[in-house]
Scaffold this motif. Structure first.
Motif, short mmCIF file in Angstrom:
data_model
loop_
_atom_site.label_atom_id
_atom_site.label_comp_id
_atom_site.label_asym_id
_atom_site.label_seq_id
_atom_site.Cartn_x
_atom_site.Cartn_y
_atom_site.Cartn_z
N ALA A 309 0.83 -1.21 0.00
CA ALA A 309 0.00 0.00 0.00
C ALA A 309 0.86 1.25 0.00
O ALA A 309 0.57 2.23 -0.72
CB ALA A 309 -0.92 -0.02 1.22
N GLU A 310 1.92 1.25 0.80
CA GLU A 310 2.76 2.45 0.89
C GLU A 310 3.58 2.66 -0.38
O GLU A 310 3.73 3.81 -0.85
CB GLU A 310 3.66 2.36 2.13
N LEU A 311 4.09 1.58 -0.98
CA LEU A 311 4.83 1.72 -2.23
C LEU A 311 3.89 2.18 -3.34
O LEU A 311 4.25 3.07 -4.14
CB LEU A 311 5.50 0.40 -2.60
N ALA A 312 2.70 1.60 -3.41
CA ALA A 312 1.74 2.00 -4.44
C ALA A 312 1.37 3.47 -4.30
O ALA A 312 1.26 4.19 -5.31
CB ALA A 312 0.49 1.13 -4.35
N ALA A 313 1.20 3.93 -3.07
CA ALA A 313 0.85 5.34 -2.85
C ALA A 313 1.95 6.26 -3.34
O ALA A 313 1.67 7.30 -3.97
CB ALA A 313 0.57 5.58 -1.37
N GLU A 314 3.20 5.90 -3.09
CA GLU A 314 4.32 6.74 -3.54
C GLU A 314 4.41 6.75 -5.07
O GLU A 314 4.63 7.80 -5.68
CB GLU A 314 5.63 6.25 -2.93
N LEU A 315 4.25 5.58 -5.69
CA LEU A 315 4.32 5.51 -7.15
C LEU A 315 3.16 6.27 -7.79
O LEU A 315 3.34 6.93 -8.82
CB LEU A 315 4.32 4.05 -7.61
#
Length: 375
Positions: A309-315
Motif C-alpha cells: 500500500a505504501e509503495l503503491a501510494a508513492e508511485l
C-alpha cells in the motif's frame, strides 16, 4: 511513455500492490511461478490488523469483500499447558470487526485475484534472473525460456527472493522447525478435536515446544508443531511416531491432534537479520518477506500488504519519478519494520523457551491500572 512495472511474486503482497496500482490506473504485471491459483494449498488463517493488513485492503477498495469473507469468531484463542489445563481463553465480541478478524489465506488471495484484470497475472513464470539494461530497467528471464522487459522491478518473491540478491547478500538464519498436518471434515470425523480447537486458535505450550491448531473456513483443522532449530534432516520429522515421542507425557487429548492429522510436512523457518537494509538502486525494490523475512508470529502478511500500500501510494503520487517514489518508500519501510522485526524475533524466542507458558500468560494478562498519585 507508459511505465512498465513488473512484480515478481503473486502472494498477498504482490497482488495487493498490483490492485492498488490498478486503482490508480497504473498497469503492472505480476509474474507468478505457480501454474494457477489452485496449484497448491495456501496455508492457514491470518488475523488482519487494522493498521496494516486491513488498511491495505481499504486502499485496494476491498473492505466490503473482506468483511464478507472474514470470520471475527476466528479471533477466539485458547492456551493450554501439556496437561490440558486452560491458561488463557480469549473470546472476541460476536460479529465484531474492531479487532483482528481471521480470514483463510486462500480466501484472501482469491479476493485479491478476483479484483484484478484477467491479464494482470502471468502464471507459470518463475523468475530465474534479472539483468540491468544499459538504458535502465531490467531484462527478466523466466524458467522455461520466457523473457520480458520492465522499467521498474519489485521483488515480492518471498523468503528465497531472486530479486533480493540484486540488492543485498544478506543471509537467512534458521530460527525454528515447523511441522504441519491437516485434519479434514473435523466436525464429522473428529468432533472431540473440533470442540477442543473451537472456532479459532489453540496453542498448547510446553518446554521448548508448541503444539498449535487452528480452524479454517472449510471446517478443516490445521495443526502446527513448532520446535527449536536443529541440524536434523527434515525427513526425521515426517514420522508421526517420532513426533508423538517428542510429546511423550502430554495429555492424550492434545496429542490426538497429531494422530488424526495427515502425513506430516516439515519445513525450516528462517529469518533475515533485524535491521537489514540495502543501498537504493534505480528501478528496483522489495516488499514483504523478500524485504524483511521475519518469524511467523502474526506480522509477515500484514506488513507485506502495508508495504504494498505504501509503495503503491508513492508511485501513484509521482509516476514520472519512480526512483524518488521508491527511495521514499524504502526509508519509511526500514524505519517501520525494524522494531517489528525485533519484536517478532523476541516472540519467536519466547514461544520456544523453557518458560514460554509463564511468559505467554503474562503477555495476555491485562496489567492493573496504576492508581493516580495524589499531589
Amino acid at each position: 511513455m507508459m511505465l512498465r512495472i513488473a512484480i515478481a511474486g503473486g502472494g498477498l503482497g504482490g497482488l495487493t500492490l498490483a490492485q492498488i496500482l490498478h486503482r490508480h490506473d497504473i498497469d503492472a504485471v505480476v509474474y507468478e511461478r505457480e501454474a494457477s491459483r489452485s496449484a497448491r494449498s495456501q496455508g492457514g488463517m491470518l488475523d488482519l490488523h487494522p493498521e496494516s493488513g486491513q488498511q491495505a485492503l481499504a486502499d485496494a477498495g476491498l473492505t466490503g469483500r473482506f468483511r464478507s469473507e472474514a470470520r471475527p469468531e476466528g479471533e477466539e484463542h485458547r492456551i493450554l499447558d501439556p496437561a490440558g489445563r486452560t491458561l488463557v481463553h480469549h473470546k472476541p465480541q460476536p460479529g465484531s470487526f474492531s479487532g483482528r478478524p481471521e480470514i483463510d489465506r486462500s480466501a484472501l488471495r482469491d479476493l485479491l485475484l478476483d479484483s484484478l484484470p484477467g491479464d494482470a497475472v502471468a502464471w507459470h513464470h518463475r523468475l530465474v534472473a534479472a539483468t540491468p539494461r544499459p538504458d535502465g530497467g531490467f531484462g527478466l528471464t523466466f524458467d522455461g525460456g520466457h523473457s520480458a522487459d520492465c522499467d521498474v522491478l519489485i521483488g515480492a518473491d518471498g523468503a528465497r527472493s531472486v530479486v533480493r540478491s540484486l540488492l543485498t547478500d544478506t543471509r537467512l538464519s534458521h530460527v525454528a522447525t515447523l511441522v504441519e498436518l491437516s485434519i479434514s471434515d473435523a466436525d464429522r470425523r473428529h468432533p472431540d478435536l473440533a470442540e477442543l480447537v473451537g472456532p479459532g486458535n489453540l496453542w498448547c505450550i510446553g518446554v521448548n515446544q508448541v503444539l498449535a491448531a487452528q480452524r479454517l473456513g472449510d471446517g478443516s483443522i490445521r495443526v502446527g508443531i513448532s520446535l527449536p532449530p536443529d541440524d536434523r534432516n527434515m525427513d526425521a520429522y515426517r514420522s508421526k511416531r517420532a513426533l508423538l515421542d517428542m510429546f511423550d507425557g502430554w495429555d492424550p487429548s492434545l496429542t490426538a491432534l497429531i494422530e488424526a492429522g495427515s502425513p506430516p510436512t516439515p519445513r525450516r523457518i528462517e529469518a533475515m537479520p533485524t535491521g537489514t537494509r540495502w543501498a537504493h538502486q534505480p528501478g528496483i525494490t522489495l516488499i514483504g518477506d523478500a524485504a524483511h523475512l521475519m518469524p511467523p508470529v502474526g506480522e509477515g502478511a500484514n506488513q507485506a500488504m502495508l508495504d504494498a500500500a505504501e509503495l503503491a501510494a508513492e508511485l501513484a503520487a509521482g509516476p514520472a519519478d519512480p526512483d524518488s517514489a521508491i527511495q521514499t518508500y524504502e526509508e519509511a519501510m526500514f524505519t517501520r519494520i525494524h522494531p517489528i522485526a525485533e519484536m517478532s524475533a523476541r516472540v519467536q524466542a519466547m514461544m520456544l523457551s523453557a518458560t514460554a507458558a509463564d511468559q505467554v500468560v503474562r503477555f495476555f494478562t491485562p496489567r492493573p491500572t496504576e492508581p493516580a498519585s495524589a499531589d
